[in-house]
Design an enzyme around this catalytic site. Structure first.
Site, PDB file in Angstrom:
ATOM      1  CD1 TRP A   1      -2.448   1.795   0.289  1.00  0.00           C
ATOM      2  CD2 TRP A   1      -2.376   1.721   2.534  1.00  0.00           C
ATOM      3  NE1 TRP A   1      -3.295   2.762   0.777  1.00  0.00           N
ATOM      4  CE2 TRP A   1      -3.273   2.743   2.147  1.00  0.00           C
ATOM      5  CE3 TRP A   1      -2.179   1.482   3.899  1.00  0.00           C
ATOM      6  CZ2 TRP A   1      -3.964   3.522   3.072  1.00  0.00           C
ATOM      7  CZ3 TRP A   1      -2.863   2.262   4.828  1.00  0.00           C
ATOM      8  CH2 TRP A   1      -3.744   3.267   4.415  1.00  0.00           C
TER       9      TRP A   1
ATOM     10  CE1 TYR B   1      -4.218  -1.174  -0.510  1.00  0.00           C
ATOM     11  CE2 TYR B   1      -2.575  -2.876  -0.836  1.00  0.00           C
ATOM     12  CZ  TYR B   1      -3.572  -2.309  -0.071  1.00  0.00           C
ATOM     13  OH  TYR B   1      -3.897  -2.879   1.131  1.00  0.00           O
TER      14      TYR B   1
ATOM     15  CG  HIS C   1      -9.727  -3.789   0.339  1.00  0.00           C
ATOM     16  ND1 HIS C   1      -8.881  -3.252  -0.594  1.00  0.00           N
ATOM     17  CD2 HIS C   1      -9.153  -3.521   1.538  1.00  0.00           C
ATOM     18  CE1 HIS C   1      -7.842  -2.688   0.016  1.00  0.00           C
ATOM     19  NE2 HIS C   1      -7.993  -2.848   1.314  1.00  0.00           N
TER      20      HIS C   1
ATOM     21  CB  SER D   1      -9.630  -7.573   4.171  1.00  0.00           C
ATOM     22  OG  SER D   1      -8.808  -6.614   4.789  1.00  0.00           O
ATOM     23  CG  ASN D   2     -10.439  -3.914   6.926  1.00  0.00           C
ATOM     24  OD1 ASN D   2      -9.720  -3.544   7.842  1.00  0.00           O
ATOM     25  ND2 ASN D   2     -10.072  -3.799   5.654  1.00  0.00           N
TER      26      ASN D   2
ATOM     27  CB  SER E   1      -1.080  -1.327   9.918  1.00  0.00           C
ATOM     28  OG  SER E   1      -1.752  -0.779   8.805  1.00  0.00           O
TER      29      SER E   1
ATOM     30  CB  THR F   1       9.875   1.459   0.001  1.00  0.00           C
ATOM     31  OG1 THR F   1       8.572   1.763   0.498  1.00  0.00           O
ATOM     32  CG2 THR F   1       9.976   1.920  -1.439  1.00  0.00           C
TER      33      THR F   1
ATOM     34  CG  ASN G   1      10.407  -5.369   8.014  1.00  0.00           C
ATOM     35  OD1 ASN G   1      10.847  -4.878   9.054  1.00  0.00           O
ATOM     36  ND2 ASN G   1       9.702  -4.670   7.137  1.00  0.00           N
TER      37      ASN G   1
HETATM   38  N1  LIG Z   1      -6.748  -4.787   4.119  1.00  0.00           N
HETATM   39  C1  LIG Z   1      -6.630  -3.514   4.401  1.00  0.00           C
HETATM   40  O1  LIG Z   1      -7.603  -2.774   4.516  1.00  0.00           O
HETATM   41  C2  LIG Z   1      -5.246  -2.953   4.590  1.00  0.00           C
HETATM   42  C3  LIG Z   1      -5.082  -1.721   5.236  1.00  0.00           C
HETATM   43  C4  LIG Z   1      -3.783  -1.254   5.443  1.00  0.00           C
HETATM   44  C5  LIG Z   1      -2.710  -1.985   5.005  1.00  0.00           C
HETATM   45  N2  LIG Z   1      -2.900  -3.178   4.342  1.00  0.00           N
HETATM   46  C6  LIG Z   1      -1.762  -3.987   3.851  1.00  0.00           C
HETATM   47  O2  LIG Z   1      -0.821  -4.145   4.903  1.00  0.00           O
HETATM   48  C7  LIG Z   1       0.451  -3.650   4.497  1.00  0.00           C
HETATM   49  C8  LIG Z   1       1.235  -3.114   5.672  1.00  0.00           C
HETATM   50  O3  LIG Z   1       0.554  -2.101   6.372  1.00  0.00           O
HETATM   51  P1  LIG Z   1       0.932  -0.542   6.287  1.00  0.00           P
HETATM   52  O4  LIG Z   1       1.584  -0.260   4.998  1.00  0.00           O
HETATM   53  O5  LIG Z   1      -0.309   0.198   6.630  1.00  0.00           O
HETATM   54  O6  LIG Z   1       1.917  -0.298   7.508  1.00  0.00           O
HETATM   55  P2  LIG Z   1       3.180  -1.013   8.220  1.00  0.00           P
HETATM   56  O7  LIG Z   1       3.624  -2.177   7.449  1.00  0.00           O
HETATM   57  O8  LIG Z   1       2.794  -1.184   9.652  1.00  0.00           O
HETATM   58  O9  LIG Z   1       4.262   0.155   8.193  1.00  0.00           O
HETATM   59  C9  LIG Z   1       4.843   0.592   6.999  1.00  0.00           C
HETATM   60  C10 LIG Z   1       5.818   1.717   7.336  1.00  0.00           C
HETATM   61  O10 LIG Z   1       6.902   1.206   8.136  1.00  0.00           O
HETATM   62  C11 LIG Z   1       8.129   1.480   7.467  1.00  0.00           C
HETATM   63  N3  LIG Z   1       9.015   0.332   7.703  1.00  0.00           N
HETATM   64  C12 LIG Z   1       8.887  -0.926   7.223  1.00  0.00           C
HETATM   65  N4  LIG Z   1       9.850  -1.730   7.703  1.00  0.00           N
HETATM   66  C13 LIG Z   1      10.629  -0.961   8.495  1.00  0.00           C
HETATM   67  C14 LIG Z   1      11.783  -1.223   9.265  1.00  0.00           C
HETATM   68  N5  LIG Z   1      12.298  -2.446   9.336  1.00  0.00           N
HETATM   69  N6  LIG Z   1      12.328  -0.181   9.967  1.00  0.00           N
HETATM   70  C15 LIG Z   1      11.795   1.070   9.909  1.00  0.00           C
HETATM   71  N7  LIG Z   1      10.690   1.366   9.197  1.00  0.00           N
HETATM   72  C16 LIG Z   1      10.110   0.355   8.497  1.00  0.00           C
HETATM   73  C17 LIG Z   1       7.803   1.652   6.009  1.00  0.00           C
HETATM   74  O11 LIG Z   1       8.760   2.485   5.394  1.00  0.00           O
HETATM   75  P3  LIG Z   1       9.311   2.263   3.895  1.00  0.00           P
HETATM   76  O12 LIG Z   1       8.103   2.104   2.998  1.00  0.00           O
HETATM   77  O13 LIG Z   1      10.088   3.478   3.649  1.00  0.00           O
HETATM   78  O14 LIG Z   1      10.159   1.018   3.900  1.00  0.00           O
HETATM   79  C18 LIG Z   1       6.425   2.324   6.093  1.00  0.00           C
HETATM   80  O15 LIG Z   1       6.556   3.709   6.326  1.00  0.00           O
HETATM   81  C19 LIG Z   1       0.068  -2.594   3.452  1.00  0.00           C
HETATM   82  O16 LIG Z   1       1.155  -2.188   2.676  1.00  0.00           O
HETATM   83  C20 LIG Z   1      -0.995  -3.328   2.706  1.00  0.00           C
HETATM   84  O17 LIG Z   1      -0.430  -4.299   1.827  1.00  0.00           O
HETATM   85  C21 LIG Z   1      -4.156  -3.669   4.155  1.00  0.00           C
END
Ligand SMILES: NC(=O)c1ccc[n+]([C@@H]2O[C@H](COP(=O)([O-])OP(=O)(O)OC[C@H]3O[C@@H](n4cnc5c(N)ncnc54)[C@H](OP(=O)(O)O)[C@@H]3O)[C@@H](O)[C@H]2O)c1
Length: 261
Positions: free
Chosen positions: A9, A38, A96, A126-127, A175, A219, A227
């Site tokens: 995302w 996305y 979703h 989801s959700n 997240s 990213t 991770n």
């Molecule tokens: N089903 C749904 O409704 C829903 C909702 C939200 C999210 N999602 C899915 O869940 C995924 C993950 O959730 P999210 O993107 O909301 O948040 P997240 O994974 O909790 O956090 C992502 C953030 O953490 C940073 N990060 C990642 N690894 C790191 C590390 N080892 N050290 C420091 N910073 C780190 C990333 O930076 P960089 O990008 O700069 O690496 C980004 O800013 C989404 O991408 C999506 O695929 C689904």
């Protein structure tokens, strides 16, 4: 389903997103999470194509957006997602959100049809709160593999964990780093220091120990590798207890149409 996946995302720049996916696959990840909303399915597909990994080895998940949940739209837009991803099937297709055009019987009937046609290997939601999850299980001819929800130390989702366990539905934590908020938690910082690990790794290891799949979005190569290295980290029981005892609560993804609002 591989217990550590890559979230995508807001990985919006197509070249960057393709490279994130390629890097993750070449690091060892075998689970990639995207969604129609996305607007990066083509880039995710490009990353899979670029990686030196067979498509069959990758567990690929996408999600149907809330405006596409009428049966005809599910059937049509799922095919469009496959075209954008450049694949013959996805391993998991999620509803979703249980919102807008979602109707348990009609929507999930269309998902079952995609399953029968071999275009999706598994159905997910989801959700979904416990109530919607149980309704979906009742309504769907195909077993629900997983419920993807926000889950991290500040949103432990205890009730949902119990409902999922009871119905043999896997939990996927989105997240899982609370979009960065776990990095500021003193308890997590302390455990990270103790293990000489990052706060991200502590949160991911805590989820794994709870039997929850996590899909952190990362990213660049440094975060992707950091991770991935959480898989080698073992928490002690008192670490887990200390994280379970965190009282602060935070929900990072909270739109008006969420079932809990
Ligand atoms: N089903 C749904 O409704 C829903 C909702 C939200 C999210 N999602 C899915 O869940 C995924 C993950 O959730 P999210 O993107 O909301 O948040 P997240 O994974 O909790 O956090 C992502 C953030 O953490 C940073 N990060 C990642 N690894 C790191 C590390 N080892 N050290 C420091 N910073 C780190 C990333 O930076 P960089 O990008 O700069 O690496 C980004 O800013 C989404 O991408 C999506 O695929 C689904």
């Amino acid at each position: 389903m591989p217990m550590l996946g890559l979230g995508t995302w807001q990985n919006e720049d197509p070249e960057q997103c393709a490279e994130s996916v390629r890097t993750a696959l070449e690091t060892g990840y075998r689970h990639i999470d995207t969604a129609q909303i996305y607007e990066n399915e083509a880039a995710v597909g490009e990353g899979i194509a670029r990686a030196d990994v067979d498509r069959e080895e990758v567990f690929l998940a996408t999600k149907i957006w809330i405006s596409n949940l009428e049966p005809d739209d599910v059937l049509e837009t799922a095919r469009e997602s496959l075209d954008r991803l450049g694949v013959e099937y996805v391993d998991l297709l999620y509803v979703h959100w249980p919102a807008r055009t979602y109707d348990p019987e009609a929507t999930l009937e269309a998902f079952s049809q995609l399953y029968d046609e071999g275009l999706i290997e598994n159905v997910g939601v989801s959700n979904f709160e416990p109530e919607q999850l149980e309704e979906a299980i009742e309504s769907c001819d195909v077993p629900i593999l997983a419920n993807q929800v926000e889950l991290h130390p500040m949103l432990p989702q205890q009730e949902l964990r119990e409902t999922c366990e009871q119905h043999d539905v896997e939990l996927v934590a989105y997240s899982p780093l609370a979009r960065g908020a776990v990095f500021d938690q003193p308890e997590i910082q302390e455990i990270a220091d103790k293990h000489d690990a990052s706060e991200a790794q502590i949160s991911l290891a805590w989820l794994r120990e709870a039997g929850v799949t996590a899909i952190p979005k990362a990213t660049g190569e440094a975060h992707i590798r950091d991770n991935w290295a959480s898989l080698a980290l073992e928490l002690a029981q008192d670490d887990i207890d200390a994280i379970d005892a965190i009282e602060e609560r935070s929900r990072e993804v909270d739109p008006d149409f969420a079932p809990w609002n």
